[in-house]
Design a protein around this motif. Sequence first.
Motif, PDB file in Angstrom:
ATOM      1  N   ARG A   1       0.825  -1.207   0.000  1.00  0.00           N
ATOM      2  CA  ARG A   1       0.000   0.000   0.000  1.00  0.00           C
ATOM      3  C   ARG A   1       0.859   1.258   0.000  1.00  0.00           C
ATOM      4  NH1 ARG A   1      -5.434  -1.033   3.563  1.00  0.00           N
ATOM      5  NH2 ARG A   1      -5.870  -3.115   2.742  1.00  0.00           N
ATOM      6  N   LEU A   2       1.922   1.247   0.782  1.00  0.00           N
ATOM      7  CA  LEU A   2       2.785   2.415   0.912  1.00  0.00           C
ATOM      8  C   LEU A   2       3.576   2.694  -0.363  1.00  0.00           C
ATOM      9  CD1 LEU A   2       3.962   4.622   2.808  1.00  0.00           C
ATOM     10  CD2 LEU A   2       5.713   2.954   3.447  1.00  0.00           C
ATOM     11  N   HIS A   3       4.186   1.673  -0.934  1.00  0.00           N
ATOM     12  CA  HIS A   3       5.105   1.869  -2.045  1.00  0.00           C
ATOM     13  C   HIS A   3       4.481   1.685  -3.431  1.00  0.00           C
ATOM     14  CE1 HIS A   3       8.301   2.225   0.833  1.00  0.00           C
ATOM     15  NE2 HIS A   3       8.039   1.033   1.330  1.00  0.00           N
ATOM     16  N   ASN A   4       3.438   0.849  -3.515  1.00  0.00           N
ATOM     17  CA  ASN A   4       2.860   0.539  -4.832  1.00  0.00           C
ATOM     18  C   ASN A   4       1.423   1.034  -4.989  1.00  0.00           C
ATOM     19  OD1 ASN A   4       5.251  -0.857  -5.380  1.00  0.00           O
ATOM     20  ND2 ASN A   4       4.417  -2.739  -4.523  1.00  0.00           N
ATOM     21  N   ASN A   5       0.860   1.546  -3.904  1.00  0.00           N
ATOM     22  CA  ASN A   5      -0.532   2.018  -3.921  1.00  0.00           C
ATOM     23  C   ASN A   5      -1.502   0.905  -4.355  1.00  0.00           C
ATOM     24  OD1 ASN A   5      -2.297   4.063  -3.253  1.00  0.00           O
ATOM     25  ND2 ASN A   5      -2.417   4.832  -5.344  1.00  0.00           N
ATOM     26  N   VAL A   6      -1.192  -0.319  -3.936  1.00  0.00           N
ATOM     27  CA  VAL A   6      -2.016  -1.492  -4.240  1.00  0.00           C
ATOM     28  C   VAL A   6      -2.450  -2.102  -2.922  1.00  0.00           C
ATOM     29  CG1 VAL A   6      -2.033  -3.793  -5.286  1.00  0.00           C
ATOM     30  CG2 VAL A   6      -0.760  -1.928  -6.380  1.00  0.00           C
ATOM     31  N   SER A   7      -3.753  -2.347  -2.783  1.00  0.00           N
ATOM     32  CA  SER A   7      -4.245  -2.920  -1.536  1.00  0.00           C
ATOM     33  C   SER A   7      -5.081  -4.165  -1.788  1.00  0.00           C
ATOM     34  CB  SER A   7      -5.057  -1.892  -0.755  1.00  0.00           C
ATOM     35  OG  SER A   7      -6.201  -1.512  -1.489  1.00  0.00           O
ATOM     36  N   SER A   8      -5.132  -5.019  -0.789  1.00  0.00           N
ATOM     37  CA  SER A   8      -5.924  -6.246  -0.822  1.00  0.00           C
ATOM     38  C   SER A   8      -6.855  -6.251   0.378  1.00  0.00           C
ATOM     39  CB  SER A   8      -5.020  -7.481  -0.757  1.00  0.00           C
ATOM     40  OG  SER A   8      -4.137  -7.510  -1.849  1.00  0.00           O
ATOM     41  N   SER A   9      -7.963  -6.918   0.234  1.00  0.00           N
ATOM     42  CA  SER A   9      -8.905  -7.051   1.346  1.00  0.00           C
ATOM     43  C   SER A   9      -8.382  -8.087   2.336  1.00  0.00           C
ATOM     44  CB  SER A   9     -10.268  -7.506   0.821  1.00  0.00           C
ATOM     45  OG  SER A   9     -10.181  -8.845   0.361  1.00  0.00           O
ATOM     46  N   PRO A  10      -8.867  -8.045   3.584  1.00  0.00           N
ATOM     47  CA  PRO A  10      -8.468  -9.087   4.537  1.00  0.00           C
ATOM     48  C   PRO A  10      -8.793 -10.494   4.034  1.00  0.00           C
ATOM     49  CG  PRO A  10      -9.439  -7.255   5.711  1.00  0.00           C
ATOM     50  CD  PRO A  10      -9.645  -6.993   4.243  1.00  0.00           C
ATOM     51  N   ALA A  11      -9.907 -10.662   3.335  1.00  0.00           N
ATOM     52  CA  ALA A  11     -10.260 -11.986   2.792  1.00  0.00           C
ATOM     53  C   ALA A  11      -9.233 -12.440   1.757  1.00  0.00           C
ATOM     54  CB  ALA A  11     -11.651 -11.946   2.184  1.00  0.00           C
ATOM     55  N   ALA A  12      -8.785 -11.531   0.901  1.00  0.00           N
ATOM     56  CA  ALA A  12      -7.765 -11.869  -0.100  1.00  0.00           C
ATOM     57  C   ALA A  12      -6.431 -12.171   0.579  1.00  0.00           C
ATOM     58  CB  ALA A  12      -7.609 -10.735  -1.103  1.00  0.00           C
ATOM     59  N   LEU A  13      -6.105 -11.414   1.621  1.00  0.00           N
ATOM     60  CA  LEU A  13      -4.875 -11.667   2.372  1.00  0.00           C
ATOM     61  C   LEU A  13      -4.923 -13.039   3.031  1.00  0.00           C
ATOM     62  CD1 LEU A  13      -4.326  -8.175   4.022  1.00  0.00           C
ATOM     63  CD2 LEU A  13      -3.076  -9.154   2.088  1.00  0.00           C
ATOM     64  N   PHE A  14      -6.087 -13.388   3.582  1.00  0.00           N
ATOM     65  CA  PHE A  14      -6.236 -14.695   4.220  1.00  0.00           C
ATOM     66  C   PHE A  14      -6.072 -15.813   3.195  1.00  0.00           C
ATOM     67  CE2 PHE A  14      -8.722 -18.386   5.505  1.00  0.00           C
ATOM     68  CZ  PHE A  14      -8.079 -18.693   6.691  1.00  0.00           C
ATOM     69  N   LYS A  15      -6.608 -15.626   2.015  1.00  0.00           N
ATOM     70  CA  LYS A  15      -6.479 -16.643   0.970  1.00  0.00           C
ATOM     71  C   LYS A  15      -5.013 -16.879   0.622  1.00  0.00           C
ATOM     72  CE  LYS A  15      -8.256 -17.917  -3.559  1.00  0.00           C
ATOM     73  NZ  LYS A  15      -9.119 -17.575  -4.663  1.00  0.00           N
ATOM     74  N   LYS A  16      -4.243 -15.799   0.488  1.00  0.00           N
ATOM     75  CA  LYS A  16      -2.806 -15.924   0.223  1.00  0.00           C
ATOM     76  C   LYS A  16      -2.096 -16.605   1.385  1.00  0.00           C
ATOM     77  CE  LYS A  16      -2.468 -11.610  -2.385  1.00  0.00           C
ATOM     78  NZ  LYS A  16      -1.899 -10.261  -2.372  1.00  0.00           N
ATOM     79  N   LEU A  17      -2.464 -16.196   2.589  1.00  0.00           N
ATOM     80  CA  LEU A  17      -1.862 -16.753   3.801  1.00  0.00           C
ATOM     81  C   LEU A  17      -2.175 -18.241   3.932  1.00  0.00           C
ATOM     82  CD1 LEU A  17      -0.328 -16.149   6.409  1.00  0.00           C
ATOM     83  CD2 LEU A  17      -2.444 -15.324   7.378  1.00  0.00           C
ATOM     84  N   ASP A  18      -3.402 -18.615   3.648  1.00  0.00           N
ATOM     85  CA  ASP A  18      -3.821 -20.011   3.693  1.00  0.00           C
ATOM     86  C   ASP A  18      -2.968 -20.846   2.735  1.00  0.00           C
ATOM     87  OD1 ASP A  18      -5.659 -22.237   4.323  1.00  0.00           O
ATOM     88  OD2 ASP A  18      -6.405 -21.927   2.282  1.00  0.00           O
ATOM     89  N   ARG A  19      -2.790 -20.375   1.509  1.00  0.00           N
ATOM     90  CA  ARG A  19      -1.978 -21.097   0.522  1.00  0.00           C
ATOM     91  C   ARG A  19      -0.525 -21.192   0.981  1.00  0.00           C
ATOM     92  NH1 ARG A  19      -3.026 -24.869  -2.188  1.00  0.00           N
ATOM     93  NH2 ARG A  19      -1.209 -25.652  -1.143  1.00  0.00           N
ATOM     94  N   GLN A  20      -0.013 -20.104   1.540  1.00  0.00           N
ATOM     95  CA  GLN A  20       1.371 -20.085   2.017  1.00  0.00           C
ATOM     96  C   GLN A  20       1.567 -21.102   3.140  1.00  0.00           C
ATOM     97  OE1 GLN A  20       2.546 -16.409   3.910  1.00  0.00           O
ATOM     98  NE2 GLN A  20       4.711 -16.871   3.683  1.00  0.00           N
ATOM     99  N   LEU A  21       0.650 -21.151   4.084  1.00  0.00           N
ATOM    100  CA  LEU A  21       0.768 -22.095   5.201  1.00  0.00           C
ATOM    101  C   LEU A  21       0.652 -23.535   4.709  1.00  0.00           C
ATOM    102  CD1 LEU A  21      -1.175 -20.185   7.962  1.00  0.00           C
ATOM    103  CD2 LEU A  21       1.241 -20.797   7.985  1.00  0.00           C
ATOM    104  N   LYS A  22      -0.249 -23.800   3.789  1.00  0.00           N
ATOM    105  CA  LYS A  22      -0.366 -25.155   3.230  1.00  0.00           C
ATOM    106  C   LYS A  22       0.937 -25.561   2.550  1.00  0.00           C
ATOM    107  CE  LYS A  22      -5.349 -24.965   2.483  1.00  0.00           C
ATOM    108  NZ  LYS A  22      -6.414 -24.770   1.465  1.00  0.00           N
TER     109      LYS A  22
END
Length: 132
Positions: free
Chosen positions: A88-109
């Motif tokens: 958000r700070l450097h690229n002005n791109v943001s994700s929703s908490p649900a999208a962040l969780f989806k990425k996090l879920d895949r990363q943990l798996k």
Amino acid sequence: MWGLQVQQSCCLCDQALEDRDHLFLRCEVSEHLWTLILRRLGYGRFFFHTWLAFVTWMGDRDSVTPLTLRRLASQATIYTIWTERNSRLHNNVSSSPAALFKKLDRQLKDIILARSNRKAFKGLMQRWLATE
């Protein structure tokens, strides 16, 4: 020091000064993400209000979630929040908490699968998916 103009308000919510406790634990975006993570780990709804409470929770053994999975999820969540802040700070791109969780879920798996032959990781995938 470096001559940089640094925004002092939280990059995630723009509602409070950004400090460690706010950014990683109390910001509305962080709280939403933690709610999703804690639910997946089998915990009821609660929030960490201080860094000390968070660190204590990460170190305490309990009957809800194996310590390895709790620490892994905590590290990945902190990393996800930090990368979202920087995006958000450097690229002005943001994700929703649900999208962040989806990425996090895949990363943990992926992390659990890559280490599934290690003793400390036995049964962690089953536990992570138990409340999916």
